[in-house]
Motif scaffolding. Sequence first.
Motif, PDB file in Angstrom:
ATOM      1  N   ALA A 136     -14.062  -2.277   2.236  1.00 27.68           N
ATOM      2  CA  ALA A 136     -13.352  -2.762   3.423  1.00 27.68           C
ATOM      3  C   ALA A 136     -11.848  -2.523   3.282  1.00 27.68           C
ATOM      4  CB  ALA A 136     -13.614  -4.249   3.612  1.00 27.68           C
ATOM      5  N   PRO A 137     -11.185  -2.040   4.344  1.00 31.59           N
ATOM      6  CA  PRO A 137      -9.711  -1.929   4.286  1.00 31.59           C
ATOM      7  C   PRO A 137      -9.089  -3.308   4.109  1.00 31.59           C
ATOM      8  CG  PRO A 137     -10.613  -0.780   6.213  1.00 31.59           C
ATOM      9  CD  PRO A 137     -11.722  -1.608   5.649  1.00 31.59           C
ATOM     10  N   LEU A 138      -8.147  -3.417   3.189  1.00 29.83           N
ATOM     11  CA  LEU A 138      -7.445  -4.679   2.965  1.00 29.83           C
ATOM     12  C   LEU A 138      -6.093  -4.649   3.670  1.00 29.83           C
ATOM     13  CD1 LEU A 138      -7.755  -5.909  -0.723  1.00 29.83           C
ATOM     14  CD2 LEU A 138      -9.022  -6.655   1.298  1.00 29.83           C
ATOM     15  N   VAL A 139      -5.833  -5.690   4.457  1.00 33.02           N
ATOM     16  CA  VAL A 139      -4.514  -5.933   5.033  1.00 33.02           C
ATOM     17  C   VAL A 139      -3.968  -7.150   4.303  1.00 33.02           C
ATOM     18  CG1 VAL A 139      -3.228  -6.496   7.122  1.00 33.02           C
ATOM     19  CG2 VAL A 139      -5.250  -5.006   7.257  1.00 33.02           C
ATOM     20  N   THR A 140      -2.818  -7.027   3.667  1.00 38.57           N
ATOM     21  CA  THR A 140      -2.351  -8.113   2.799  1.00 38.57           C
ATOM     22  C   THR A 140      -0.920  -8.520   3.119  1.00 38.57           C
ATOM     23  OG1 THR A 140      -1.498  -6.639   1.066  1.00 38.57           O
ATOM     24  CG2 THR A 140      -3.797  -7.297   0.894  1.00 38.57           C
ATOM     25  N   GLN A 141      -0.637  -9.787   2.842  1.00 30.35           N
ATOM     26  CA  GLN A 141       0.745 -10.252   2.731  1.00 30.35           C
ATOM     27  C   GLN A 141       0.852 -10.998   1.424  1.00 30.35           C
ATOM     28  OE1 GLN A 141       3.370 -11.564   5.955  1.00 30.35           O
ATOM     29  NE2 GLN A 141       3.605 -13.532   4.906  1.00 30.35           N
ATOM     30  N   VAL A 142       1.797 -10.606   0.599  1.00 32.12           N
ATOM     31  CA  VAL A 142       2.069 -11.264  -0.675  1.00 32.12           C
ATOM     32  C   VAL A 142       3.375 -12.030  -0.512  1.00 32.12           C
ATOM     33  CG1 VAL A 142       2.534 -10.953  -3.123  1.00 32.12           C
ATOM     34  CG2 VAL A 142       0.896  -9.447  -1.968  1.00 32.12           C
TER      35      VAL A 142
ATOM     36  N   GLY B 144      -0.678  -7.089  15.431  1.00 32.85           N
ATOM     37  CA  GLY B 144      -2.030  -6.545  15.479  1.00 32.85           C
ATOM     38  C   GLY B 144      -2.051  -5.091  15.894  1.00 32.85           C
ATOM     39  N   GLU B 145      -1.238  -4.721  16.874  1.00 32.95           N
ATOM     40  CA  GLU B 145      -1.214  -3.340  17.339  1.00 32.95           C
ATOM     41  C   GLU B 145      -0.695  -2.390  16.263  1.00 32.95           C
ATOM     42  OE1 GLU B 145       1.117  -3.603  20.860  1.00 32.95           O
ATOM     43  OE2 GLU B 145      -0.565  -4.277  22.130  1.00 32.95           O
ATOM     44  N   ALA B 146       0.307  -2.830  15.496  1.00 38.58           N
ATOM     45  CA  ALA B 146       0.829  -1.989  14.417  1.00 38.58           C
ATOM     46  C   ALA B 146      -0.221  -1.777  13.334  1.00 38.58           C
ATOM     47  CB  ALA B 146       2.088  -2.625  13.822  1.00 38.58           C
ATOM     48  N   VAL B 147      -0.927  -2.848  12.967  1.00 36.11           N
ATOM     49  CA  VAL B 147      -1.986  -2.724  11.960  1.00 36.11           C
ATOM     50  C   VAL B 147      -3.091  -1.814  12.475  1.00 36.11           C
ATOM     51  CG1 VAL B 147      -3.778  -3.974  10.688  1.00 36.11           C
ATOM     52  CG2 VAL B 147      -1.466  -4.937  10.870  1.00 36.11           C
ATOM     53  N   ASN B 148      -3.482  -1.986  13.742  1.00 35.60           N
ATOM     54  CA  ASN B 148      -4.509  -1.118  14.326  1.00 35.60           C
ATOM     55  C   ASN B 148      -4.098   0.350  14.253  1.00 35.60           C
ATOM     56  OD1 ASN B 148      -6.271  -3.196  15.024  1.00 35.60           O
ATOM     57  ND2 ASN B 148      -5.347  -3.476  17.047  1.00 35.60           N
ATOM     58  N   ARG B 149      -2.843   0.629  14.552  1.00 31.55           N
ATOM     59  CA  ARG B 149      -2.376   2.015  14.533  1.00 31.55           C
ATOM     60  C   ARG B 149      -2.527   2.625  13.141  1.00 31.55           C
ATOM     61  NH1 ARG B 149       3.740   4.224  16.013  1.00 31.55           N
ATOM     62  NH2 ARG B 149       3.244   6.458  15.769  1.00 31.55           N
ATOM     63  N   LEU B 150      -2.180   1.857  12.111  1.00 35.46           N
ATOM     64  CA  LEU B 150      -2.250   2.385  10.752  1.00 35.46           C
ATOM     65  C   LEU B 150      -3.684   2.493  10.251  1.00 35.46           C
ATOM     66  CD1 LEU B 150       0.813   0.540   9.189  1.00 35.46           C
ATOM     67  CD2 LEU B 150       0.690   2.897   9.997  1.00 35.46           C
ATOM     68  N   LEU B 151      -4.541   1.576  10.672  1.00 39.13           N
ATOM     69  CA  LEU B 151      -5.942   1.654  10.270  1.00 39.13           C
ATOM     70  C   LEU B 151      -6.665   2.815  10.968  1.00 39.13           C
ATOM     71  CD1 LEU B 151      -6.967  -2.127  10.224  1.00 39.13           C
ATOM     72  CD2 LEU B 151      -6.473  -0.650   8.262  1.00 39.13           C
ATOM     73  N   SER B 152      -6.212   3.153  12.156  1.00 39.95           N
ATOM     74  CA  SER B 152      -6.878   4.213  12.910  1.00 39.95           C
ATOM     75  C   SER B 152      -6.347   5.603  12.573  1.00 39.95           C
ATOM     76  CB  SER B 152      -6.715   3.977  14.425  1.00 39.95           C
ATOM     77  OG  SER B 152      -5.350   4.052  14.800  1.00 39.95           O
ATOM     78  N   ASP B 153      -5.118   5.687  12.077  1.00 43.83           N
ATOM     79  CA  ASP B 153      -4.507   6.979  11.759  1.00 43.83           C
ATOM     80  C   ASP B 153      -4.084   6.966  10.292  1.00 43.83           C
ATOM     81  OD1 ASP B 153      -3.084   9.338  11.599  1.00 43.83           O
ATOM     82  OD2 ASP B 153      -1.981   9.045  13.478  1.00 43.83           O
ATOM     83  N   ARG B 154      -5.025   7.279   9.429  1.00 45.02           N
ATOM     84  CA  ARG B 154      -4.750   7.170   7.990  1.00 45.02           C
ATOM     85  C   ARG B 154      -3.754   8.223   7.521  1.00 45.02           C
ATOM     86  NH1 ARG B 154      -8.008   3.570   5.605  1.00 45.02           N
ATOM     87  NH2 ARG B 154      -6.188   3.376   4.281  1.00 45.02           N
ATOM     88  N   ASP B 155      -3.720   9.402   8.188  1.00 41.76           N
ATOM     89  CA  ASP B 155      -2.739  10.414   7.815  1.00 41.76           C
ATOM     90  C   ASP B 155      -1.321   9.898   8.063  1.00 41.76           C
ATOM     91  OD1 ASP B 155      -4.679  12.198   7.025  1.00 41.76           O
ATOM     92  OD2 ASP B 155      -4.738  13.254   8.938  1.00 41.76           O
ATOM     93  N   TYR B 156      -1.127   9.240   9.217  1.00 40.58           N
ATOM     94  CA  TYR B 156       0.189   8.672   9.525  1.00 40.58           C
ATOM     95  C   TYR B 156       0.534   7.569   8.526  1.00 40.58           C
ATOM     96  CZ  TYR B 156       3.924   6.451  12.247  1.00 40.58           C
ATOM     97  OH  TYR B 156       5.120   5.925  12.668  1.00 40.58           O
ATOM     98  N   ALA B 157      -0.453   6.748   8.185  1.00 42.33           N
ATOM     99  CA  ALA B 157      -0.220   5.679   7.220  1.00 42.33           C
ATOM    100  C   ALA B 157       0.213   6.256   5.873  1.00 42.33           C
ATOM    101  CB  ALA B 157      -1.485   4.837   7.058  1.00 42.33           C
ATOM    102  N   ARG B 158      -0.448   7.335   5.447  1.00 46.24           N
ATOM    103  CA  ARG B 158      -0.074   7.961   4.170  1.00 46.24           C
ATOM    104  C   ARG B 158       1.332   8.561   4.238  1.00 46.24           C
ATOM    105  NH1 ARG B 158      -5.760   8.926   3.785  1.00 46.24           N
ATOM    106  NH2 ARG B 158      -5.628  10.731   5.185  1.00 46.24           N
ATOM    107  N   GLU B 159       1.685   9.129   5.396  1.00 48.49           N
ATOM    108  CA  GLU B 159       3.028   9.679   5.556  1.00 48.49           C
ATOM    109  C   GLU B 159       4.092   8.597   5.433  1.00 48.49           C
ATOM    110  OE1 GLU B 159       5.800  11.763   9.014  1.00 48.49           O
ATOM    111  OE2 GLU B 159       3.632  11.632   9.300  1.00 48.49           O
ATOM    112  N   LEU B 160       3.859   7.458   6.093  1.00 50.12           N
ATOM    113  CA  LEU B 160       4.801   6.342   5.964  1.00 50.12           C
ATOM    114  C   LEU B 160       4.912   5.893   4.515  1.00 50.12           C
ATOM    115  CD1 LEU B 160       3.983   4.060   9.051  1.00 50.12           C
ATOM    116  CD2 LEU B 160       5.723   5.837   8.855  1.00 50.12           C
TER     117      LEU B 160
END
Length: 467
Positions: A269-275, A418-434
């Motif tokens: 499962a993808p983990l979304v975290t706040q530490v 929520g929308e920002a997290v959705n964007r990164l979960l849906s576009d993993r290439d963009y997430a890796r670039e960031l």
Amino acid sequence: MELPGTPLDWIEPIVGAERTETVRDTLRGVCELLDGRTVWHISDNPVRGGVAELLRANLPCLAGEGISTRWAIIGGPPEFRAFTKSLYYRLCGVAPGAKAADLERGRRMYERICAETAARLVPAMGRRSIVVLHDHQTAGLIPHLREAGCTVLWRVHVGTALREDLAAPGWEFLYRYISSAHCHITSYPGVLPAGPPAVDRRVVQPSIDPLSPKNIPLRPDADPSRLLAGAGLIEEAGGAPRGRHALTDLLVRHPARVVRAGGPAPAGAPLVTQVSRWDRVKDVPGVIRGFAEYVDPAFGAHLMLVGPDTRGDRQAEQVFAECRQAWEDLGPRGRRVHLVQVPTDNRSEHALTVNAVQRHSAVVIQKSLAEGFGLTVSEAAWKGRPVVAAPVGGIREQVEHGTTGLLLSDPRDLRGLGEAVNRLLSDRDYARELGRNGHQRVLRRFLTDSSVLGFARVLADAAQRYQ
């Protein structure tokens, strides 16, 4: 305590010889200017929080290049800690905070603790010492140390307030002390309100230690998913090779305390975290609601809120209870939300657990309502994780929106979260670039050598201007 020195050689393979030599040359010049003067740092505790973490990383580097460096703690009874916590919430502009009348009622105790601390420390300091006082807990020491002949620099780590009207009484409370300092040091410009006191101001951006247990690379010796499975945070991946290694043995000695509706998060499962600390300024209940209401369940993501063990910390226990209530209010939707208290019995073990959590995360959040500098933002970016963060305080310096991470329009924007997290979960290439861009930004600006260099320049200025 006098700190052992750590020469800067350790960071040269990471940042290069030129950067390392620049810091080393600057520190040599500072040593000459100080001419034997000792630099003291005083904070509220030696273990918990970003200030202690920063000092543990930076001060040995200063000592390792010949600057006589010592670190002392103000201490104080539980009621002093409770009072300074209420003052902290006030300075951050986050309710609930103490009323102005409550602050005045606490002034006598605050000044007594500061006077007692000064009486304990001044005989060891000597008149030529430079003393760096960290945050509001220590501000009351400033007049005593000035009277003793010390050069006093006050370093404030909080950021600009969420609501300036709520913060104003807190700053008014502090003015009678901080107006006596020779210099104020902030993490970014514009932290201190306009108006008095007219004191020199400098900016030193904090940093992370790339080789600390919290940030050191785990692979190839350890797989973050195996470490988290050993700590009971995620399921053991099917078919994963069994056996032991040093880090796993270390981590499972003190299993995390977890509040959740079911078992560990699924291994895939993808983990979304706040530490973060269990602190109202970190707005963990807001993160919980934003995730539950606006992150698309189709991604199968789980939210993990990770903080230190609250046992022995009354204020943290109160905030954790509020977070737990927010989780319970979700009902069935809370099955994908995990509240995690990582044991603090062993500091390295705690840091390695956080390291593994961040490295295993698909997205890291920092939805603070106010922030001087978000160490966890730079920690996550250093590990190549995409960050979604509130546009507050030093975080705006750390994150370039759309390039190294995503900033919300407002720290209270749950839909935007929520929308920002959705964007990164849906576009993993963009997430890796960031993540890649974020790593490079931390390398350029937010590693130990950068903050040591910034502070060294402040010391050089103080040694010449304030005799």
